[in-house]
Design a protein around this motif. Structure first.
Motif, PDB file in Angstrom:
ATOM      1  N   LEU A   5      -7.537   6.144  10.069  1.00  0.00           N
ATOM      2  CA  LEU A   5      -7.913   5.051  10.961  1.00  0.00           C
ATOM      3  C   LEU A   5      -7.123   3.831  10.499  1.00  0.00           C
ATOM      4  O   LEU A   5      -7.061   3.552   9.294  1.00  0.00           O
ATOM      5  CB  LEU A   5      -9.410   4.785  10.873  1.00  0.00           C
ATOM      6  CG  LEU A   5      -9.978   3.734  11.832  1.00  0.00           C
ATOM      7  CD1 LEU A   5     -10.000   4.272  13.267  1.00  0.00           C
ATOM      8  CD2 LEU A   5     -11.391   3.322  11.403  1.00  0.00           C
ATOM      9  N   VAL A   6      -6.532   3.102  11.431  1.00  0.00           N
ATOM     10  CA  VAL A   6      -5.616   2.018  11.089  1.00  0.00           C
ATOM     11  C   VAL A   6      -6.003   0.744  11.830  1.00  0.00           C
ATOM     12  O   VAL A   6      -6.395   0.788  13.002  1.00  0.00           O
ATOM     13  CB  VAL A   6      -4.160   2.378  11.465  1.00  0.00           C
ATOM     14  CG1 VAL A   6      -3.197   1.289  10.999  1.00  0.00           C
ATOM     15  CG2 VAL A   6      -3.763   3.718  10.869  1.00  0.00           C
ATOM     16  N   THR A   7      -5.890  -0.387  11.142  1.00  0.00           N
ATOM     17  CA  THR A   7      -5.954  -1.685  11.805  1.00  0.00           C
ATOM     18  C   THR A   7      -4.846  -2.553  11.246  1.00  0.00           C
ATOM     19  O   THR A   7      -4.431  -2.379  10.093  1.00  0.00           O
ATOM     20  CB  THR A   7      -7.321  -2.368  11.604  1.00  0.00           C
ATOM     21  OG1 THR A   7      -7.394  -3.535  12.437  1.00  0.00           O
ATOM     22  CG2 THR A   7      -7.542  -2.792  10.161  1.00  0.00           C
ATOM     23  N   THR A   8      -4.344  -3.464  12.062  1.00  0.00           N
ATOM     24  CA  THR A   8      -3.251  -4.318  11.624  1.00  0.00           C
ATOM     25  C   THR A   8      -3.507  -5.748  12.058  1.00  0.00           C
ATOM     26  O   THR A   8      -4.162  -5.998  13.073  1.00  0.00           O
ATOM     27  CB  THR A   8      -1.896  -3.830  12.178  1.00  0.00           C
ATOM     28  OG1 THR A   8      -0.828  -4.608  11.624  1.00  0.00           O
ATOM     29  CG2 THR A   8      -1.845  -3.945  13.692  1.00  0.00           C
ATOM     30  N   GLY A   9      -3.014  -6.681  11.260  1.00  0.00           N
ATOM     31  CA  GLY A   9      -3.192  -8.099  11.526  1.00  0.00           C
ATOM     32  C   GLY A   9      -2.483  -8.912  10.457  1.00  0.00           C
ATOM     33  O   GLY A   9      -1.586  -8.408   9.788  1.00  0.00           O
ATOM     34  N   TYR A  10      -2.902 -10.156  10.264  1.00  0.00           N
ATOM     35  CA  TYR A  10      -2.185 -11.031   9.343  1.00  0.00           C
ATOM     36  C   TYR A  10      -3.098 -11.733   8.340  1.00  0.00           C
ATOM     37  O   TYR A  10      -2.679 -12.677   7.689  1.00  0.00           O
ATOM     38  CB  TYR A  10      -1.404 -12.081  10.140  1.00  0.00           C
ATOM     39  CG  TYR A  10      -0.400 -11.463  11.073  1.00  0.00           C
ATOM     40  CD1 TYR A  10       0.836 -11.016  10.602  1.00  0.00           C
ATOM     41  CD2 TYR A  10      -0.694 -11.278  12.422  1.00  0.00           C
ATOM     42  CE1 TYR A  10       1.755 -10.415  11.452  1.00  0.00           C
ATOM     43  CE2 TYR A  10       0.225 -10.683  13.283  1.00  0.00           C
ATOM     44  CZ  TYR A  10       1.435 -10.261  12.788  1.00  0.00           C
ATOM     45  OH  TYR A  10       2.338  -9.653  13.624  1.00  0.00           O
ATOM     46  N   SER A  11      -4.313 -11.266   8.215  1.00  0.00           N
ATOM     47  CA  SER A  11      -5.229 -12.014   7.353  1.00  0.00           C
ATOM     48  C   SER A  11      -6.255 -11.129   6.654  1.00  0.00           C
ATOM     49  O   SER A  11      -7.388 -11.545   6.441  1.00  0.00           O
ATOM     50  CB  SER A  11      -5.965 -13.068   8.182  1.00  0.00           C
ATOM     51  OG  SER A  11      -6.697 -12.458   9.241  1.00  0.00           O
ATOM     52  N   TYR A  12      -5.877  -9.918   6.265  1.00  0.00           N
ATOM     53  CA  TYR A  12      -6.821  -9.029   5.600  1.00  0.00           C
ATOM     54  C   TYR A  12      -6.827  -9.293   4.098  1.00  0.00           C
ATOM     55  O   TYR A  12      -5.862  -8.969   3.401  1.00  0.00           O
ATOM     56  CB  TYR A  12      -6.471  -7.570   5.857  1.00  0.00           C
ATOM     57  CG  TYR A  12      -6.490  -7.191   7.322  1.00  0.00           C
ATOM     58  CD1 TYR A  12      -7.543  -7.566   8.151  1.00  0.00           C
ATOM     59  CD2 TYR A  12      -5.435  -6.475   7.888  1.00  0.00           C
ATOM     60  CE1 TYR A  12      -7.554  -7.224   9.489  1.00  0.00           C
ATOM     61  CE2 TYR A  12      -5.444  -6.122   9.223  1.00  0.00           C
ATOM     62  CZ  TYR A  12      -6.501  -6.510  10.025  1.00  0.00           C
ATOM     63  OH  TYR A  12      -6.514  -6.179  11.355  1.00  0.00           O
ATOM     64  N   ILE A  13      -7.902  -9.880   3.629  1.00  0.00           N
ATOM     65  CA  ILE A  13      -8.032 -10.097   2.190  1.00  0.00           C
ATOM     66  C   ILE A  13      -9.062  -9.127   1.601  1.00  0.00           C
ATOM     67  O   ILE A  13      -9.448  -9.265   0.445  1.00  0.00           O
ATOM     68  CB  ILE A  13      -8.407 -11.544   1.854  1.00  0.00           C
ATOM     69  CG1 ILE A  13      -9.732 -11.944   2.524  1.00  0.00           C
ATOM     70  CG2 ILE A  13      -7.290 -12.493   2.248  1.00  0.00           C
ATOM     71  CD1 ILE A  13     -10.253 -13.296   2.043  1.00  0.00           C
ATOM     72  N   GLY A  14      -9.465  -8.154   2.401  1.00  0.00           N
ATOM     73  CA  GLY A  14     -10.372  -7.147   1.885  1.00  0.00           C
ATOM     74  C   GLY A  14     -10.671  -6.072   2.908  1.00  0.00           C
ATOM     75  O   GLY A  14     -10.483  -6.269   4.108  1.00  0.00           O
ATOM     76  N   ALA A  15     -11.121  -4.944   2.423  1.00  0.00           N
ATOM     77  CA  ALA A  15     -11.536  -3.831   3.286  1.00  0.00           C
ATOM     78  C   ALA A  15     -12.397  -2.892   2.464  1.00  0.00           C
ATOM     79  O   ALA A  15     -12.280  -2.825   1.236  1.00  0.00           O
ATOM     80  CB  ALA A  15     -10.325  -3.098   3.845  1.00  0.00           C
ATOM     81  N   GLN A  16     -13.266  -2.154   3.158  1.00  0.00           N
ATOM     82  CA  GLN A  16     -14.098  -1.195   2.463  1.00  0.00           C
ATOM     83  C   GLN A  16     -14.609  -0.133   3.425  1.00  0.00           C
ATOM     84  O   GLN A  16     -14.430  -0.233   4.638  1.00  0.00           O
ATOM     85  CB  GLN A  16     -15.282  -1.880   1.777  1.00  0.00           C
ATOM     86  CG  GLN A  16     -16.326  -2.440   2.711  1.00  0.00           C
ATOM     87  CD  GLN A  16     -17.438  -3.143   1.958  1.00  0.00           C
ATOM     88  OE1 GLN A  16     -17.187  -3.969   1.072  1.00  0.00           O
ATOM     89  NE2 GLN A  16     -18.676  -2.820   2.291  1.00  0.00           N
ATOM     90  N   GLY A  17     -15.224   0.895   2.858  1.00  0.00           N
ATOM     91  CA  GLY A  17     -15.817   1.966   3.644  1.00  0.00           C
ATOM     92  C   GLY A  17     -16.605   2.899   2.749  1.00  0.00           C
ATOM     93  O   GLY A  17     -16.319   3.023   1.549  1.00  0.00           O
TER      94      GLY A  17
END
Length: 447
Positions: A200-212
């Motif tokens: 699963l993919v997301t794209t942008g210009y301001s990701y300072i974190g992710a989790q699951g």
């Protein structure tokens, strides 16, 4: 006279043969000694002296190493680095609307990565590392899995021990390029040589974190040269020269010597060409937790139609220090990647986040027979809960400092007949769960 000449000639020939044989023996012995010396030097470089040693029931040895003498500080960029013991950030949770199935994760029990989760049988389950049964490391130290001679002998080379195979600078066919469309925009994932992914993919210009929340399985790996992962990636940079920080679980016989499901971290600043490594097999990642050992087995594992065991994998940037922190369970800090390792991700955020699985093998794509190395649970995504590997509570963090479901996502699969992906929701009222995996070689579908 002729008889004497013949005997003299025979003696000379024997002397020559013996001399050559002796030279060969000396040469072989010299090379063997040199090789043994190289192994010993590499082991001294990899293994730091511990103040305590713990032998796990699976045969691994954990060395409790002074936190200031860990491998990270061998990196030139970290010579004067001051350890940050805990992240300084806190994120507010923002649930998508409406989302009846989205509820906060339960609080952790006071143990490293033991994060209680509710499974389909309404029983509370925990995730732990088996080595903890054999002892614990004292304050001021971190646990490091000891690298042994047999580990190095399995490696293709000492120089690339603990590293992924490099992505090439160029790729010749469209099959080599991973692309996904997100909100009608084409996103280049870069070369996928000898790799098969379901993500699963997301794209942008301001990701300072992710989790699951990823459930834990123990998929089959067919060959010692192959591995399979379930993980999260945060990336920035061009497709063939990206920077990445990664974590999840994997089965990697070549690196670890068995088929156990193990916790791992990874990083690179040049798409795996010459930088980065798994766990602490090179300098870079700064570990702060004394109870979690990278590269050690996780358990228990999920079973088909049975209990599902999961843990939260979370990577976030501390905007005050620039450190990219890894946390497991519910906010249990493991350690961080310092900003000095990076270029794109030093000052800036990640621009690409991926959740899902990957199989590494030379027998993927158009190669036949295809590898039988499985991804996830070994079942296709269509199996859903109880059968397929999943990522629940998919979240990103941007500069709003809120945990939230990404605005736009896309699914990408290299080989839909071998491994699959499905971002599934029961209805519009429910938040999607991302399911992925597959068996690899499968009858006529994936020959």
């Amino acid at each position: 006279m002729e008889q004497r000449s013949g005997m003299l000639l025979l003696a000379i020939m024997c002397l020559i043969v013996f001399s050559r044989s002796e030279t060969v023996d000396v040469d072989v012995n010299f090379k063997a000694k040199k090789y043994s010396l190289e192994i010993n030097n590499k082991l001294k470089l990899l293994n730091k002296r511990g103040v305590k040693n713990i032998k796990s029931e699976n045969g691994d040895i954990v060395d409790c190493v002074d936190i200031y003498k860990q491998p990270a500080f061998d990196h030139p960029a970290l010579q004067n680095h001051k350890i940050q013991t805990q992240p300084s950030f806190q994120f507010a949770s923002q649930a998508p609307s409406p989302s009846p199935s989205h509820s906060p994760s339960p609080s952790p029990i006071p143990s490293p990565i033991r994060s209680p989760v509710q499974n389909d049988h309404n029983s509370s389950q925990i995730i732990s590392q088996y080595w903890q049964r054999s002892g614990s490391c004292p304050d001021g130290t971190i646990p490091i899995r000891r690298i042994r001679r047999r580990d190095l002998l399995r490696a293709a080379s000492f120089e690339r021990f603990g590293m992924k195979n490099a992505a090439p600078n160029s790729y010749s066919t469209n099959d080599d390029i991973g692309t996904v469309y997100i909100n009608k925009t084409r996103v280049d994932l870069g070369p996928q040589i000898n790799r098969s992914a379901a993500i699963l993919v997301t794209t942008g210009y301001s990701y300072i974190g992710a989790q699951g929340d990823i459930n834990i399985w123990n998929p089959k790996v067919e060959s010692p040269d192959e591995y399979t992962t379930a993980q999260i990636w945060l990336r920035n940079g061009p497709g063939n020269d990206f920077e990445s920080v990664e974590s999840g679980w994997m089965v990697n016989p070549k690196l670890y010597g068995d088929s156990a499901t193990r916790l791992f971290v990874y990083w690179t600043v040049d798409s795996y060409k010459s930088t980065g490594c798994f766990d602490l097999t090179c300098s870079g990642f700064v570990q702060t937790n004394k109870d979690i050992a990278l590269g050690m087995p996780l358990g228990p594992v999920s079973s088909e139609a049975g209990p599902q065991y999961q843990t939260t994998f979370s990577i976030n940037k501390d905007v005050n220090t620039g450190n990219w922190w890894l946390r497991l369970g519910q906010n249990v800090a493991v350690g961080y990647w310092p900003p000095g390792l990076f270029s794109y991700m030093k000052q800036g955020p990640a621009t690409l986040v991926e959740w899902g699985g990957e199989v590494y093998s030379s027998k993927v794509k158009n190669n036949r027979p295809h590898t039988a190395t499985a991804m996830g649970s070994g079942n296709f995504a269509s199996g859903l809960d109880g059968y397929a590997c999943y990522v629940k509570q998919v979240r990103i963090v941007d500069y709003s400092m809120q945990l939230k479901y990404p605005e736009w996502v896309g699914s990408f699969v290299d080989e839909g007949n071998c491994y699959s992906a499905q971002n599934y929701a029961q209805s519009l009222a429910y938040e999607p769960t991302f399911y992925f995996g597959g068996p690899g070689r499968y009858y006529n579908y994936c020959p």
